[in-house]
Design a protein around this motif. Structure first.
Motif, PDB file in Angstrom:
ATOM      1  N   PHE A  50       0.841  -1.192   0.000  1.00  0.00           N
ATOM      2  CA  PHE A  50       0.000   0.000   0.000  1.00  0.00           C
ATOM      3  C   PHE A  50       0.875   1.240   0.000  1.00  0.00           C
ATOM      4  CE2 PHE A  50      -3.826   2.320   0.740  1.00  0.00           C
ATOM      5  CZ  PHE A  50      -3.460   3.388   1.543  1.00  0.00           C
ATOM      6  N   HIS A  54       0.785   4.304  -2.501  1.00  0.00           N
ATOM      7  CA  HIS A  54       0.013   5.471  -2.091  1.00  0.00           C
ATOM      8  C   HIS A  54       0.657   6.355  -1.044  1.00  0.00           C
ATOM      9  CE1 HIS A  54      -3.160   3.703  -4.377  1.00  0.00           C
ATOM     10  NE2 HIS A  54      -3.152   2.623  -3.659  1.00  0.00           N
ATOM     11  N   GLU A  57       0.250   9.924  -1.763  1.00  0.00           N
ATOM     12  CA  GLU A  57      -1.112  10.421  -1.586  1.00  0.00           C
ATOM     13  C   GLU A  57      -1.317  10.937  -0.172  1.00  0.00           C
ATOM     14  OE1 GLU A  57      -2.481   9.970  -4.676  1.00  0.00           O
ATOM     15  OE2 GLU A  57      -3.574  11.656  -3.779  1.00  0.00           O
ATOM     16  N   PHE A  64      -7.277  12.920   2.120  1.00  0.00           N
ATOM     17  CA  PHE A  64      -6.985  11.497   2.207  1.00  0.00           C
ATOM     18  C   PHE A  64      -6.486  11.146   3.602  1.00  0.00           C
ATOM     19  CE2 PHE A  64      -6.668   7.467   0.425  1.00  0.00           C
ATOM     20  CZ  PHE A  64      -5.452   6.881   0.729  1.00  0.00           C
ATOM     21  N   MET A  71     -10.765   6.074   9.344  1.00  0.00           N
ATOM     22  CA  MET A  71     -10.902   4.621   9.196  1.00  0.00           C
ATOM     23  C   MET A  71     -10.150   3.897  10.306  1.00  0.00           C
ATOM     24  SD  MET A  71     -10.478   3.913   5.187  1.00  0.00           S
ATOM     25  CE  MET A  71     -11.871   3.502   4.215  1.00  0.00           C
TER      26      MET A  71
ATOM     27  N   ALA B 168      -6.543   4.623  -4.492  1.00  0.00           N
ATOM     28  CA  ALA B 168      -5.981   4.688  -3.146  1.00  0.00           C
ATOM     29  C   ALA B 168      -7.040   4.362  -2.101  1.00  0.00           C
ATOM     30  CB  ALA B 168      -5.382   6.061  -2.890  1.00  0.00           C
ATOM     31  N   PHE B 169      -8.232   4.924  -2.263  1.00  0.00           N
ATOM     32  CA  PHE B 169      -9.297   4.656  -1.300  1.00  0.00           C
ATOM     33  C   PHE B 169      -9.683   3.199  -1.300  1.00  0.00           C
ATOM     34  CE2 PHE B 169     -10.060   8.401   0.771  1.00  0.00           C
ATOM     35  CZ  PHE B 169     -10.295   9.479  -0.050  1.00  0.00           C
ATOM     36  N   ASP B 171      -7.798   0.650  -2.152  1.00  0.00           N
ATOM     37  CA  ASP B 171      -6.736  -0.119  -1.503  1.00  0.00           C
ATOM     38  C   ASP B 171      -6.760   0.099  -0.001  1.00  0.00           C
ATOM     39  OD1 ASP B 171      -4.221   0.282  -4.131  1.00  0.00           O
ATOM     40  OD2 ASP B 171      -5.913  -1.090  -3.892  1.00  0.00           O
ATOM     41  N   LEU B 172      -7.059   1.347   0.388  1.00  0.00           N
ATOM     42  CA  LEU B 172      -7.101   1.657   1.812  1.00  0.00           C
ATOM     43  C   LEU B 172      -8.186   0.837   2.495  1.00  0.00           C
ATOM     44  CD1 LEU B 172      -5.987   3.417   4.081  1.00  0.00           C
ATOM     45  CD2 LEU B 172      -7.704   5.111   3.521  1.00  0.00           C
ATOM     46  N   SER B 173      -9.357   0.773   1.873  1.00  0.00           N
ATOM     47  CA  SER B 173     -10.458   0.014   2.481  1.00  0.00           C
ATOM     48  C   SER B 173     -10.073  -1.440   2.658  1.00  0.00           C
ATOM     49  CB  SER B 173     -11.711   0.096   1.614  1.00  0.00           C
ATOM     50  OG  SER B 173     -11.981   1.422   1.305  1.00  0.00           O
TER      51      SER B 173
END
Lengths: 258, 377
Positions: A50, A54, A57, A64, A71, B168-169, B171-173
């Motif tokens: 990851f 990212h 990002e 973000f 989360m 990205a979101f 993958d983040l989830s």
């Protein structure tokens, strides 16, 4: 009939059985720990992947970052708890926020003699951005709040007080209870507050209003203006954003730290 | 070779990078295969980039390497369409190109290219930037320079960014789901530990705590964020003892934790400590018999002192200072002695607690006087 469970033999047997259970119990925990260790390694790999895709990002995009933090909070993980955590090491989020913490401390220290240790989030934001310089990456107000929340662990009275649509950041361990906070919120409109205003808006008695204002004066958070038309004005330097935004330089901020 | 067109080199939306191979000859470059195109980018000059639509390819064949020759793939092509966008050559008499693989990878690349040719994915996924294809009357866009060109670049960049973010979101989830599993597992282990108080070895406890530390999970048993006692914090404590000795001596043997935090992190530059890391390490100082200790004042203020520092003795000298001046506020005292206002206040408060000083609390501030009630009665 065969009698069970009596006699020395039975006792010995029982002890053996107990010992076996105990051993088994320890083995169970050991198993789970090994499983956790394996899963941890897997997770670390996933996180590395990851990060390789990212990491930028997170660095560049404040929205973000917010998503990411929310989360984590939802599932019960604190990515900023330790610099040694995976999140910090691989995504670099730790360094970002911890350094921000240092910058926040420096700014608050530098301005304390003027505002008594109380500053609006906006002004703090402005000063921090100035200190970081043109080429540093952008920080949002949300970033500041998160960094401040972490700083609370250091025991020096960092507090976040909601006023109006924004926040006041407290950086000295002054005792501020609900009454003080409410008066601060009232003062946010004009930068000052009077006893009559408090009495009308909050429906307090004179004595209660006076006590709160005196406390703010004592703590250096408010200044007394006896020359104002009508009655005495109690000004809050923390709310004078325009006056201070030009004055302090990055060097001043750093030097202020002993 | 006139089938090529100049391109900005970005992958289109829905383009997926299938494989990449370096060392292709046309003056050394990188060859990229996407679901829609074959792209060649000059290794040295990244601006120089050209592409050919896969739909233009009729047929491909391999040419094995020989002595002094590298392996090649020969790509046979349809004739160029009339309104094709500009490329390196305006016209060519050949209807094929040769891709020379100087750094190997030809086998894999051939396989992937064949796959793409068979699957013909570009037919299912129409590309936003419409280059001429062999089906239907899709108008080819004349590539313009100037403002339109710039706008197009920005648009492409924006799409790329959007794609990055949504990716990205996503993958983040997915990552968060896995993280949540870790949290659940740690809870279940913690429950087991609680049930078997005493049956879990210290070693295992330490292991468990360090796992929690890595994940940033609060210790489910004690509710402290993974608490003190990990190896990391022990090492950190020892490091701190080394780093802080000199600064402490310079500052009269005592520093607030905030000062320590700033000092240490500024010195590190990278791999900074979190506030909690610092606190947890400091909590271990005394237990590890290091020459510093953590002290928490009644007000909640936390400081690090040298073991040799005796705050109570400092109080005696504080009393002298105050007596000399008659009375002092924290600010005045701080200035005189050369310490931070925060610590000056703590010292005066301690002196008061010990009965040596009296306070005068007014709107003018908090002022301390020698406690004459004690000395003169």
């Amino acid at each position: 009939m065969h009698r069970r469970g009596v006699g020395a033999g039975a006792i010995a047997k029982k002890k053996l059985a107990e010992a076996k259970y105990k051993e088994r119990g320890t083995v169970l925990a050991e198993d789970q720990l090994t499983q956790m260790s394996k899963q941890l390694d897997m997770f670390k790999t996933n996180l590395e992947e990851f990060a390789s895709k990212h990491k930028q990002e997170i660095r560049k995009n404040p929205e973000f970052r917010v998503q990411f933090q929310d989360m984590c909070a939802t599932i019960g993980v604190d990515p900023l708890a330790s610099g040694k955590g995976f999140w910090s090491e691989m995504l670099g989020v730790g360094d970002f926020y911890y350094e921000l913490g240092v910058q926040i401390i420096e700014v608050c220290l530098a301005l304390k003699h003027r505002n008594g240790g109380l500053i609006t989030l906006e002004e703090l934001h402005q000063q921090v951005l100035k200190g970081r310089g043109k080429f540093a990456q952008d920080v949002s107000q949300d970033d500041l709040i998160r960094a401040i929340k972490k700083l609370k662990a250091l025991g020096t009275g960092f507090g976040i007080i909601p006023v109006g649509g924004t926040y006041l950041i407290q950086s000295v361990p002054a005792e501020l209870n609900m009454d003080h906070t409410v008066v601060l919120q009232l003062a946010e409109k004009n930068g000052y507050v009077t006893v009559s205003e408090i009495k009308t808006s909050l429906k307090w008695e004179t004595e209660r209003a006076r006590q709160v204002l005196e406390h703010l004066l004592k703590e250096g958070l408010a200044w007394l203006d006896l020359q104002a038309p009508g009655e005495a004005h109690y000004w809050l330097p923390a709310l004078f954003t325009d006056l201070y935004s030009q004055e302090i330089t990055a060097e001043e901020a750093r030097e202020a730290l002993p | 070779m006139d089938r090529f067109t100049w391109t900005s080199g970005l992958l289109e939306i829905k383009d997926t990078l299938v494989i990449q191979q370096r060392g292709i000859k046309f003056d050394a470059g990188t060859l990229l295969l996407s679901t829609h195109r074959l792209i060649w980018r000059d290794q040295k000059n990244h601006e120089c980039c050209m592409a050919i639509l896969l739909s233009q390819i009729v047929f491909i064949e391999e040419q094995a390497a020989g002595i002094g020759k590298s392996a090649k793939i020969v790509v046979h092509l349809h004739p160029a369409p009339p309104n094709k966008e500009p490329g390196p050559f305006q016209s060519s008499k050949n209807s094929y190109i040769k891709l020379s693989f100087k750094e190997h990878g030809q086998i894999e690349f051939y396989r992937r290219l064949s796959e793409e040719m068979t699957q013909r994915r570009w037919e299912n996924m129409p590309v936003s930037q419409s280059l001429q294809t062999n089906r239907g009357p899709q108008p080819g866009r004349i590539r313009a320079v100037g403002i339109v060109g710039i706008e197009r670049k920005l648009e492409e960049k924006r799409k790329e960014t959007d794609k990055n973010i949504s990716e990205a979101f996503e993958d983040l989830s997915k990552l968060m789901i896995k993280a949540k599993e870790m949290v659940e597992l740690s809870k279940s282990i913690a429950n087991k530990i609680k049930d078997k108080q005493g049956d879990i070895t210290e070693d295992e406890t330490i292991r468990f705590k360090s796992y929690l530390l890595s994940m940033g999970i609060a210790n489910p048993v004690t509710r402290e964020t993974y608490g003190s006692g990990t190896q990391y914090h022990m090492q950190l404590a020892k490091q701190l003892a080394g780093i802080l000795q000199a600064p402490l001596e310079e500052r009269g043997g005592i520093m607030s934790l905030t000062e320590v935090y700033c000092l240490v992190n500024r010195a590190r530059g990278m791999e900074l400590l979190s506030p909690e890391d610092l606190v947890n390490a400091c909590k271990m100082l005394e237990a590890l018999k290091l020459p510093l200790r953590l002290r928490v004042f009644d007000s909640g203020v936390m400081v690090i002192e040298l073991q040799s520092h005796k705050e109570e003795e400092m109080v005696a000298s504080a009393l002298e200072t105050v007596s000399e001046k008659g009375s002092l506020t924290s600010e005045e005292f701080a200035k005189l002695v050369g310490m931070s206002v925060l610590l000056a206040k703590e010292r005066l408060l301690l002196a008061e607690k010990m009965g040596h000083l009296c306070r005068d609390d007014s709107v003018e501030g908090l002022r301390f006087y020698p406690n004459l009630f004690m000395t003169q009665s």
